[in-house]
Write a protein that holds these residues in place. Structure first.
Motif, PDB file in Angstrom:
ATOM      1  N   ALA A   1      50.257  37.149  43.492  1.00  0.00           N
ATOM      2  CA  ALA A   1      50.765  36.099  44.384  1.00  0.00           C
ATOM      3  C   ALA A   1      51.117  34.832  43.616  1.00  0.00           C
ATOM      4  O   ALA A   1      52.008  34.079  44.021  1.00  0.00           O
ATOM      5  CB  ALA A   1      49.736  35.792  45.471  1.00  0.00           C
TER       6      ALA A   1
ATOM      7  N   CYS B   1      52.335  37.108  49.240  1.00  0.00           N
ATOM      8  CA  CYS B   1      52.756  37.102  47.840  1.00  0.00           C
ATOM      9  C   CYS B   1      54.058  36.312  47.676  1.00  0.00           C
ATOM     10  O   CYS B   1      54.197  35.518  46.733  1.00  0.00           O
ATOM     11  CB  CYS B   1      52.939  38.533  47.339  1.00  0.00           C
TER      12      CYS B   1
ATOM     13  N   ALA C   1      46.912  36.363  50.444  1.00  0.00           N
ATOM     14  CA  ALA C   1      47.200  37.715  49.961  1.00  0.00           C
ATOM     15  C   ALA C   1      45.930  38.549  49.884  1.00  0.00           C
ATOM     16  O   ALA C   1      45.900  39.711  50.307  1.00  0.00           O
ATOM     17  CB  ALA C   1      47.883  37.649  48.594  1.00  0.00           C
TER      18      ALA C   1
END
Length: 204
Positions: A77, A166, A174
């Motif tokens: 991410a 992400c 995430a």
């Protein structure tokens, strides 16, 4: 992984070489690679067997996946690119399309491509490699469940939430979305296993 060879099946070298039309050497190497992934158990001088499945193994697999994949998706991410997003979206669309066909193997491959696109986006050489054997073992349990339209819709939404986090470069979101996804999958698989274990043989 698909259950075509049930847990505990004896993998006889002569049978495999005949069925695959191969010599013994590549078959032995294949069995060693499956053993390294945790899918096959080899006992010296006795032979090879498909590893068994159990609730304890399922829970251990889940905990290990969560630890490794949460780390991978958190890092992904932070580094996610437009190319990563495009690849992941394509895999997600393919999974949604294939999940309603009679090709579960292709659907699983698209599912794997989606997740590993995220894990490789972490930039780590070792995390995807570490995740692979645990992932493969987990897939044996996934094939034991039969998706419904409702479960497919939930899974699509869970995948989309991971991807959105992400794309937004939000590591905490995430990890939270991934955790929900894996926890929900665990719940469905446990329910399926409990049903099979408690259903009388004549009613299966």
């Amino acid at each position: 992984m698909t259950g075509l060879l049930p847990p505990g099946s004896h993998l006889r070298l002569a049978d495999l070489t005949e069925a695959l039309d191969m010599s013994a050497m590549p078959v032995r190497e294949g069995l060693r690679r499956l053993e390294a992934l945790g899918l096959v158990e080899i006992v010296p001088h006795k032979g090879a067997w498909v590893r068994g499945v159990s609730l304890d193994d399922l829970l251990d697999t889940h905990r290990t996946r969560l630890a490794l994949e949460a780390l991978a998706v958190r890092t992904a991410a932070e580094r996610f690119t437009a190319h990563d997003a495009e690849t992941a979206r394509h895999a997600l669309d393919e999974h949604a399309r294939l999940a309603v066909t009679d090709d579960p193997l292709a659907a699983r491959q698209a599912h794997t491509t989606f997740h590993f696109t995220l894990y490789r986006a972490s930039g780590s050489r070792w995390l995807p490699r570490a995740i692979e054997p645990v992932w493969e073992n987990s897939e044996r349990y996934r094939f034991a469940t039969r998706p419904t339209p409702e479960s497919l819709d939930r899974t699509r939404a869970e995948h989309q939430a991971i991807l959105d986090a992400c794309v937004a470069h939000d590591p905490d979101a995430a990890v939270a979305a991934l955790t929900r996804h894996l926890d929900n999958a665990l719940r469905r698989i446990r329910e399926s296993m409990s049903t099979r274990l408690t259903t009388p043989v004549g009613h299966r």
